[in-house]
Design an enzyme around this catalytic site. Structure first.
Site, PDB file in Angstrom:
ATOM      1  N   TYR A 137      -4.228  -3.402   4.081  1.00  0.00           N
ATOM      2  CA  TYR A 137      -3.948  -2.139   3.403  1.00  0.00           C
ATOM      3  C   TYR A 137      -2.741  -2.367   2.500  1.00  0.00           C
ATOM      4  CZ  TYR A 137      -3.231   2.982   3.249  1.00  0.00           C
ATOM      5  OH  TYR A 137      -3.058   4.278   2.860  1.00  0.00           O
ATOM      6  N   ARG A 190      -6.837   4.840 -11.061  1.00  0.00           N
ATOM      7  CA  ARG A 190      -5.404   4.848 -10.728  1.00  0.00           C
ATOM      8  C   ARG A 190      -5.236   4.243  -9.330  1.00  0.00           C
ATOM      9  NH1 ARG A 190      -2.622   8.379  -7.094  1.00  0.00           N
ATOM     10  NH2 ARG A 190      -2.965   6.407  -6.091  1.00  0.00           N
ATOM     11  N   LYS A 208      -9.308   1.725   3.180  1.00  0.00           N
ATOM     12  CA  LYS A 208      -9.112   3.058   3.774  1.00  0.00           C
ATOM     13  C   LYS A 208     -10.088   3.259   4.932  1.00  0.00           C
ATOM     14  CE  LYS A 208      -6.014   4.932   0.902  1.00  0.00           C
ATOM     15  NZ  LYS A 208      -4.773   5.632   1.232  1.00  0.00           N
ATOM     16  N   GLU A 280     -10.343   9.055  -3.692  1.00  0.00           N
ATOM     17  CA  GLU A 280      -9.186   8.171  -3.591  1.00  0.00           C
ATOM     18  C   GLU A 280      -8.889   7.516  -4.926  1.00  0.00           C
ATOM     19  OE1 GLU A 280      -7.721   7.741  -0.281  1.00  0.00           O
ATOM     20  OE2 GLU A 280      -6.094   7.059  -1.567  1.00  0.00           O
ATOM     21  N   ASP A 281      -7.649   7.593  -5.330  1.00  0.00           N
ATOM     22  CA  ASP A 281      -7.154   6.857  -6.491  1.00  0.00           C
ATOM     23  C   ASP A 281      -7.922   7.136  -7.789  1.00  0.00           C
ATOM     24  OD1 ASP A 281      -5.407   6.055  -4.588  1.00  0.00           O
ATOM     25  OD2 ASP A 281      -5.654   3.904  -4.875  1.00  0.00           O
ATOM     26  N   ASP A 303      -7.211  12.369  -0.824  1.00  0.00           N
ATOM     27  CA  ASP A 303      -6.155  11.749  -0.024  1.00  0.00           C
ATOM     28  C   ASP A 303      -4.825  11.703  -0.769  1.00  0.00           C
ATOM     29  OD1 ASP A 303      -5.186  10.350   2.218  1.00  0.00           O
ATOM     30  OD2 ASP A 303      -5.532   8.436   1.210  1.00  0.00           O
ATOM     31  N   ASP A 304      -4.878  11.469  -2.066  1.00  0.00           N
ATOM     32  CA  ASP A 304      -3.640  11.317  -2.841  1.00  0.00           C
ATOM     33  C   ASP A 304      -2.948  12.659  -3.060  1.00  0.00           C
ATOM     34  OD1 ASP A 304      -3.993   8.434  -3.350  1.00  0.00           O
ATOM     35  OD2 ASP A 304      -5.799   9.160  -4.337  1.00  0.00           O
ATOM     36  N   ASN A 445       3.437   3.334  -4.460  1.00  0.00           N
ATOM     37  CA  ASN A 445       2.860   2.112  -3.907  1.00  0.00           C
ATOM     38  C   ASN A 445       2.302   1.225  -5.012  1.00  0.00           C
ATOM     39  OD1 ASN A 445       3.200   2.918  -1.153  1.00  0.00           O
ATOM     40  ND2 ASN A 445       1.465   4.305  -1.419  1.00  0.00           N
ATOM     41  N   ASN A 489       3.261   7.154   4.618  1.00  0.00           N
ATOM     42  CA  ASN A 489       1.993   6.780   3.981  1.00  0.00           C
ATOM     43  C   ASN A 489       0.881   7.661   4.530  1.00  0.00           C
ATOM     44  OD1 ASN A 489      -0.629   5.232   3.661  1.00  0.00           O
ATOM     45  ND2 ASN A 489       0.769   3.964   2.456  1.00  0.00           N
TER      46      ASN A 489
END
Ligand SMILES: O=C([O-])CC(=O)C(=O)O
Ligand SMILES: [Mg+2]
Length: 589
Positions: A137, A190, A208, A280-281, A303-304, A445, A489
């Site tokens: 991770y 991203r 994840k 995610e991202d 999640d972000d 991160n 996190n």
């Protein structure tokens, strides 16, 4: 078709697998009971033995196959004579992993293990969570994504590109597992704070989901990593001969929206109402819109935005024990007004509103955000993106972070801009000048993008700061005292949060569930942790923590009438624990 060896006569044997309506599968193999549900459709599948059993990561045990199993499943001669138990296999692999000095090599060794012997992979990850989390991770997964094309071996997860437009339902049916409970999906735009990595973002959903299993106990077979490839604007990747994705610039607008819409419909059609889709991202400009668009029709979680918010709120609630006062007594300043920043800000405002009964429009006024153009203030309202507008308070314009710190005098400073080294010595010193115990969270991160290091936070504040960061940092000794930084996190939250949704059969995500998750996590910080200056519990207890988070989230789902798994279990913590996957080998008759 899933292949499994359960019966003693080897060869191709049919067995019956019970399929259920909401994407739950019966626990035929005693893995867990998370997903038991009403049965509707029978399903047939075939059984692997011999060579194909050794090559099937889900059922392979390597040298741990017993003498009896070797006889029963046509394995004689395919393995050397020694029989090793899982414990010894674990010892051997941990020893080997520690020989690698380059983190990426450890990552590759772990991925190889996952593709070779899944239960052993999870045994290692669960038993050595603090050591291996940074490998599979953040931060190593970031480097792996950057180099994904070069290190590519076996494909993991499902790739849906513009080429599959009009055929997404068929693509989903190519995945070998039919019963999916959690999807983590990215479009790679991203990736952490590393930017657009296109199709190579796949490392993120894979990583994840391995935490969903290791930390949250969700069965690996019910997890599906997906990368949606609409191209990339990363010139370096477009010119990289080993790039694995579509070699074109990103599709946007209608073309993008249509592909995503087809995807969301296909997922619901194929897996039902109760499959959790974790975004995610994604880049800001899509993340907020996707969440808003699908949160009333699907079980979606970003999640972000939401996971990060929940974990940070937990840390803030816990930190009150160290800094005193209530949440409403504090003033918050963010550097970064994207998904994480505005998501956290909103959840803090909601929690203060819940605690004080003040309207959220009022409680937002305790929270200030700085973006690349300076402090977000009302004179900028016209030109702000919609998700920043609620944070445009009355104030004269302020340009940089340091001036904003001096003007706003925050008690809490939160970095969420994805840009490293932005909490300078002056910024940290000013925070320490203004506060007895400044709370400093450097969330970006991976490690290279962290706003400051743990060492910088402690030394520049002369040991006054309470510090946590998104990526892990080692403890720091300063003037003879040991400071242990926490890791703020979202990995603390999403596995337990998802487990809570699954065990309750929730059909929608609500902010109240996020608040419940934060409170559950904060409640897991012990006196011993506080004594070390920690505002998060250690990851070594994460499965217990996840069970508690899951129980609170599930309870909220029941209270809100959003749970479909009835009747409501009496003891939700016990129930959550009983549902969790454990990686011990099964015996094959
Ligand atoms: O992956 C992580 O470590 C946390 C996260 O979601 C991000 O930074 O985007
Ligand atoms: Mg993320």
């Amino acid at each position: 078709m899933s292949r499994i060896s359960l019966k003693e006569n080897g060869g191709e044997v049919s067995a019956t697998k019970d399929y259920t309506n909401g994407g739950g599968v019966r626990d035929l193999y005693g893995e867990d009971s998370a997903t038991e549900d009403h049965l509707i459709t029978p399903w047939t599948f075939s059984v692997a033995s011999g060579y194909s059993l050794l090559r099937d990561p889900r059922y392979n045990k390597g040298l741990a196959f017993t003498e009896g199993e070797r006889d029963a499943h046509y394995l004689r001669g395919l393995l050397p004579p020694a029989v090793l138990n899982q414990e010894l296999q674990e010892k051997r692999l941990m020893h080997n992993l520690r020989q690698y000095e380059v983190p990426l090599h450890r990552y590759m060794a772990m991925m190889d293990l996952q593709e070779r012997n899944e239960r052993l992979f999870y045994r290692l990850l669960i038993d050595n969570v603090e050591e291996l989390l940074p490998v599979v991770y953040t931060p190593t997964v970031g480097e792996a994504c950057q180099k994904y094309g070069s290190i590519f071996r076996r494909p993991q997860g499902l790739y849906i590109s513009l080429k599959e437009k009009g055929k997404i339902l068929e693509v989903l049916k190519n995945w070998p597992e039919k019963s999916i409970q959690v999807i983590v999906v990215t479009d790679g735009e991203r990736i952490l704070g590393l930017g657009d990595l296109g199709c190579q973002g796949m490392g993120i959903p894979v990583g994840k989901l391995s935490l969903y299993t290791a930390l949250g106990g969700v069965r690996p077979s019910s997890c599906l990593p997906i990368t949606i490839d609409v191209g990339t604007n990363n010139e370096k990747l477009l010119n990289d001969e080993f790039y694995i994705g579509l070699r074109q610039r990103r599709a946007t607008g209608k073309e993008y929206a249509e592909l995503l819409d087809e995807f969301m419909r296909a997922v619901k059609q194929n897996y039902g109402e109760k499959v959790l889709i974790q975004f995610e991202d994604f880049a800001n400009h899509n993340a907020f819109d996707l969440l808003a668009k699908y949160s009333s029709s699907h079980l979606v979680f970003n999640d972000d935005i939401q996971g990060t918010a929940s974990v940070v709120l937990a840390g803030l609630l816990a930190s009150l024990k160290l800094v005193g006062g209530t949440l409403a007594d504090h003033t918050f300043l963010f550097l970064g007004a994207g998904e994480a920043g505005t998501g956290i800000a909103e959840l803090i405002a909601l929690e203060i509103s819940k605690q004080t009964n003040a309207p959220v429009e009022e409680t937002r006024k305790k929270i200030w955000l700085v973006d690349s153009k300076g402090l977000i203030v009302s004179s900028r309202l016209e030109s702000l993106q919609h998700f920043k507008k609620p944070w445009a308070h009355e104030h004269e314009p302020v340009k940089g972070l340091l001036d904003a710190v001096k003007a706003i005098k925050p008690t809490v400073l939160i970095g969420s801009s994805g840009v490293g080294k932005t909490f300078t010595k002056e910024v940290v010193e000013t925070m320490a000048f203004l506060n007895e115990k400044p709370l400093i969270l450097a969330l970006s991160n991976p490690t290279s993008q962290s706003e400051c290091t743990a060492e910088e936070a402690y030394t520049w504040s002369k040991g006054k700061a309470i510090f946590a960061s998104g990526s892990p940092f080692d403890p720091v000794e300063y003037e003879g005292k040991l400071f242990v930084p926490g890791q703020a996190n979202n990995a603390y939250i999403f596995p337990g949060f998802g487990l809570g949704l699954i065990i309750s059969g929730a059909i929608r995500v609500r902010d109240e569930m996020l608040l419940a998750a934060s409170e559950a996590l904060a409640a897991q910080v012990s006196e011993e942790n506080y004594d070390k200056g920690l505002i998060y519990p250690p990851f070594s207890n994460i499965r217990k923590i996840s069970a508690h988070i899951a129980a609170k989230v599930a309870a909220k789902a029941y209270d809100l009438g959003l749970a479909s798994h009835l009747p409501r279990p009496k003891d939700l913590v016990k129930y959550a624990e009983s549902c969790m996957y454990s990686p011990g080998y099964r015996s094959y008759r």
